[in-house]
Design an enzyme around this catalytic site. Structure first.
Site, PDB file in Angstrom:
ATOM      1  CE  LYS A 126     -16.526  24.599 -70.727  1.00  0.00           C
ATOM      2  NZ  LYS A 126     -17.286  24.434 -71.986  1.00  0.00           N
ATOM      3  CD  GLU A 129     -18.466  14.982 -75.818  1.00  0.00           C
ATOM      4  OE1 GLU A 129     -17.571  15.582 -76.446  1.00  0.00           O
ATOM      5  OE2 GLU A 129     -19.424  15.570 -75.275  1.00  0.00           O
ATOM      6  CG  HIS A 156     -21.202  20.140 -77.348  1.00  0.00           C
ATOM      7  ND1 HIS A 156     -20.305  19.416 -78.117  1.00  0.00           N
ATOM      8  CD2 HIS A 156     -21.163  19.572 -76.116  1.00  0.00           C
ATOM      9  CE1 HIS A 156     -19.761  18.469 -77.375  1.00  0.00           C
ATOM     10  NE2 HIS A 156     -20.264  18.543 -76.165  1.00  0.00           N
ATOM     11  CG  ASN A 178     -18.637  24.220 -76.679  1.00  0.00           C
ATOM     12  OD1 ASN A 178     -18.853  23.401 -75.797  1.00  0.00           O
ATOM     13  ND2 ASN A 178     -18.212  25.448 -76.418  1.00  0.00           N
ATOM     14  CG  HIS A 225     -23.985  15.115 -73.613  1.00  0.00           C
ATOM     15  ND1 HIS A 225     -24.416  16.387 -73.945  1.00  0.00           N
ATOM     16  CD2 HIS A 225     -22.635  15.153 -73.725  1.00  0.00           C
ATOM     17  CE1 HIS A 225     -23.379  17.157 -74.222  1.00  0.00           C
ATOM     18  NE2 HIS A 225     -22.290  16.434 -74.098  1.00  0.00           N
ATOM     19  CE  LYS A 277     -12.476  19.172 -71.725  1.00  0.00           C
ATOM     20  NZ  LYS A 277     -13.813  18.761 -71.290  1.00  0.00           N
ATOM     21  CG  HIS A 284     -26.039  21.856 -75.170  1.00  0.00           C
ATOM     22  ND1 HIS A 284     -25.055  22.773 -74.876  1.00  0.00           N
ATOM     23  CD2 HIS A 284     -25.569  20.665 -74.708  1.00  0.00           C
ATOM     24  CE1 HIS A 284     -24.045  22.165 -74.268  1.00  0.00           C
ATOM     25  NE2 HIS A 284     -24.343  20.892 -74.165  1.00  0.00           N
ATOM     26  NE  ARG A 291     -12.750  24.085 -71.470  1.00  0.00           N
ATOM     27  CZ  ARG A 291     -12.530  23.740 -70.202  1.00  0.00           C
ATOM     28  NH1 ARG A 291     -11.703  24.445 -69.470  1.00  0.00           N
ATOM     29  NH2 ARG A 291     -13.130  22.693 -69.674  1.00  0.00           N
ATOM     30  CD  GLU A 310     -16.514  27.416 -73.855  1.00  0.00           C
ATOM     31  OE1 GLU A 310     -17.537  27.767 -74.430  1.00  0.00           O
ATOM     32  OE2 GLU A 310     -16.432  26.376 -73.173  1.00  0.00           O
ATOM     33  NE  ARG A 327     -15.934  33.229 -49.718  1.00  0.00           N
ATOM     34  CZ  ARG A 327     -16.176  33.482 -48.432  1.00  0.00           C
ATOM     35  NH1 ARG A 327     -15.442  32.891 -47.495  1.00  0.00           N
ATOM     36  NH2 ARG A 327     -17.135  34.308 -48.080  1.00  0.00           N
TER      37      ARG A 327
END
Length: 380
Positions: free
Chosen positions: A153, A195, A258, A255, A276, A237, A262, A251, A247, A131
């Site tokens: 993330k 990026e 993105h 993206n 990417h 960032k 994606h 946040r 997010e 956990r």
């Protein structure tokens, strides 16, 4: 434990102030060589486990192990296959079971040595193991140093799409060794630059102007310029993550590009047809083209973005992607699987100008369809 060497004050530190989950991002050269000194204060016992991939293991693992041993820290490494396919259920299971076999405890530290695939996978394994165990990111690609290693993330891909299974789990520290970038193939470095450019486009026009001037020298290997670019990207960032860790609002600005990216990655099978960061660069160009089409930003902004991508020797349009692509309808369907869909509506990051991005769900499907149709037609 052997007395560790003092941490090099020449390295830059960006602090990510998240209360009990706060951590430092260290940016400089030689951080892998002195990794033991850099993380010794995190360890309850002189032992870490390292997860990396085959490509990075050959280039960086011996230096990391030597740097840990110099501070009296024992280490053991799991070497996974390189490539996006590693970021899935099979290697996640393998990693978690390996960590349990090594009796990793909650206070221990797992080191993720590699690019975004390793960072995301190992971060997720650390999040679910017992956990939540602590982990340190040692990003070895430009993309990972400026983006995926910071912000917590973590996750894996499934047959339904990219990063659809994961958790928010902040690292205990990030060591961004600029020297590691010297081993990157030129294509991988330029992909990561997508990026970097994104940060200027979404919120810092002066940074984008700086990149327009310094980008070519940065790509050619100027270490000081690379460190400056990484630092500013990490600062931006971190600022956004602190405002919106999970997010719910700001946040999502990260993206930019993105939603298109994606869909294109899915259309190319997450293969080396499109890396990417290359998808992010093309996605940024498409986002600005869509913004101009909707009358949100000046018409010259998309041209400026495309010109910078070209100046950097990067892919700038759908015509730069080899092989077949699906039609506009199919690409829109792929966008519908994106995590940014809310109540069935796509959210886009658009721009009022360079350095002024915003998130919206108020984008006519027909406008996106027309843009994609034209971009596909330009492929010839």
């Amino acid at each position: 434990m052997t007395q560790a060497t003092a941490i090099d004050p020449a390295a830059d530190t960006v602090h990510v102030p998240l209360g009990a989950r706060a951590y430092d991002v260290r940016i400089g050269t030689g951080l892998i060589d002195r990794a033991g000194a850099e993380i010794a204060d995190l360890l309850p016992r002189p032992r870490v486990v390292v997860v990396t991939d085959a490509t990075v293991a050959e280039a960086q693992l011996p230096a990391l192990e030597t740097g840990l041993a110099a501070a009296g820290i024992d280490s053991e490494a799991l070497v996974l296959p390189a490539g996006e396919a590693t970021k899935g259920w099979a290697e996640l299971t393998r990693t978690v079971e390996w960590l349990l076999d090594r009796k990793v405890e909650r206070r221990d530290v797992v080191v993720a040595l590699g690019g975004g695939v390793i960072g995301d996978l190992v971060g997720f394994a650390a999040a679910i193991l017992r956990r939540g165990v602590r982990f340190v990111q040692v990003p070895t690609t430009l993309l990972a140093q400026v983006d995926s290693s910071v912000g917590g993330k973590t996750g894996i891909n499934t047959r339904h799409g990219k990063n659809l299974v994961g958790a928010f789990h902040q690292p205990a520290r990030v060591l961004a060794d600029i020297a590691a970038l010297e081993t990157l193939p030129a294509r991988d470095f330029r992909a990561g630059y997508g990026e970097v450019m994104k940060y200027g486009l979404l919120g810092d026009a002066a940074f984008f102007e700086w990149l327009e001037r310094q980008g070519p020298a940065l790509a050619e290997g100027d270490t000081a310029l690379r460190a400056q670019a990484v630092r500013r990207s990490v600062e931006m960032k971190a600022e956004i993550v602190v405002r919106d860790e999970t997010e719910q609002g700001d946040r999502a600005l990260l993206n930019l590009g993105h939603t298109f990216c994606h869909a294109l990655e899915a259309a190319t099978g997450y293969s080396d047809r499109l890396l990417h960061g290359e998808g992010v660069g093309i996605g940024c160009a498409l986002a600005f083209a869509l913004s101009a089409r909707l009358g949100l930003c000046p018409q010259e902004d998309p041209s400026r973005v495309a010109a910078h991508l070209s100046a950097m020797g990067m892919r700038a349009t759908l015509a730069d992607i080899p092989g077949d692509l699906p039609d506009a309808d199919a690409l829109l369907d792929l966008m519908g699987q994106d995590k940014k869909v809310v109540d069935g509506r796509l959210r886009f990051v658009l721009a009022r100008g360079i350095g002024d991005a915003f998130v919206t769900a108020d984008v006519p499907r027909e406008a996106v369809h027309a843009l994609l149709t034209e971009a596909l037609a330009a492929r010839g």
